[in-house]
Scaffold this active site. Sequence first.
Site, PDB file in Angstrom:
ATOM      1  N   SER A 146       0.865  -1.189   0.000  1.00  0.00           N
ATOM      2  CA  SER A 146       0.000   0.000   0.000  1.00  0.00           C
ATOM      3  C   SER A 146       0.890   1.223   0.000  1.00  0.00           C
ATOM      4  CB  SER A 146      -0.895   0.009   1.242  1.00  0.00           C
ATOM      5  OG  SER A 146      -1.556   1.267   1.374  1.00  0.00           O
ATOM      6  N   TYR A 159      -1.583  -0.486  10.448  1.00  0.00           N
ATOM      7  CA  TYR A 159      -1.775  -1.117   9.141  1.00  0.00           C
ATOM      8  C   TYR A 159      -0.652  -0.691   8.200  1.00  0.00           C
ATOM      9  CZ  TYR A 159      -3.846  -1.943   4.511  1.00  0.00           C
ATOM     10  OH  TYR A 159      -4.071  -2.334   3.212  1.00  0.00           O
ATOM     11  N   LYS A 163       2.473  -2.707   6.061  1.00  0.00           N
ATOM     12  CA  LYS A 163       2.700  -2.596   4.619  1.00  0.00           C
ATOM     13  C   LYS A 163       4.110  -2.108   4.309  1.00  0.00           C
ATOM     14  CE  LYS A 163      -1.263  -4.109   3.266  1.00  0.00           C
ATOM     15  NZ  LYS A 163      -1.364  -5.381   2.530  1.00  0.00           N
TER      16      LYS A 163
END
Length: 252
Positions: A146, A159, A163
């Site tokens: 991401s 999160y 990534k």
Amino acid sequence: MEIRLDDKVAVVTGASKGIGRATALMLADAGARVLLTSRKADALEAAAAEIGAAVPGAEVGWVAANAGAPESPAAIVAAALDRFGALDIVVNNAATNPYFGPALDISDAQWDKTFDVNLRGAHALVREARDPLAAGGGGAVVNIASIGGLLVEPGIGIYNVTKAALMHLTRTLAQELGPTVRVNAVAPGLVRTDMARGLWEEHEAAIAPRFPLQRLGEPEDIAGAVLYLVSDLSAWVTGTTLVVDGGALLRG
């Protein structure tokens, strides 16, 4: 030039919807035999039927498995080998984000779930698949990261940490698994998926004009990047992260 993956076998995690399903469909349309995997059997069965209807003659199988569970990698690889007799491509797309808020307020359980699915699961699947990937002499792994791994953003900081780590894991594995297996990543921007719905559904009209390409991403935009990275067109590409974000990072 048409990209073909005839006689290749691919595993796609998180394949029942969104980027995973679009990727599985595109790989199947290019001639690959595809094993879909995600947690829910009914969603997988529906996705496999949709791909079969869209690509007549496509060979599509599925196996229900939680990407974060320790037993899943062996089960997934065994299912691919049992069904198709080989494994050439792994797309680590499965991801989760059970927490939104300040990084220091995440619970241990939420931390563990995020890292188990987004990072450890991807590592474990490549570890389990490395021998069959190498056996074909030209295996390819693509990890779906991401642009969050390149940014600092409120609310989804942990999160994004997973990534960022996934992109570094991509480089590490590319160095270790070459020359027989290539490992790359794709870093999507904001894509119209169910997982990201909370970020775009009520804000799309305000967000899209900020991007140079004036729209949010679609799952097919990411699937196209994956198709390139697993094909012979990228035969001299490994250890890289391809950003596919409509120019979002240009905003600074």
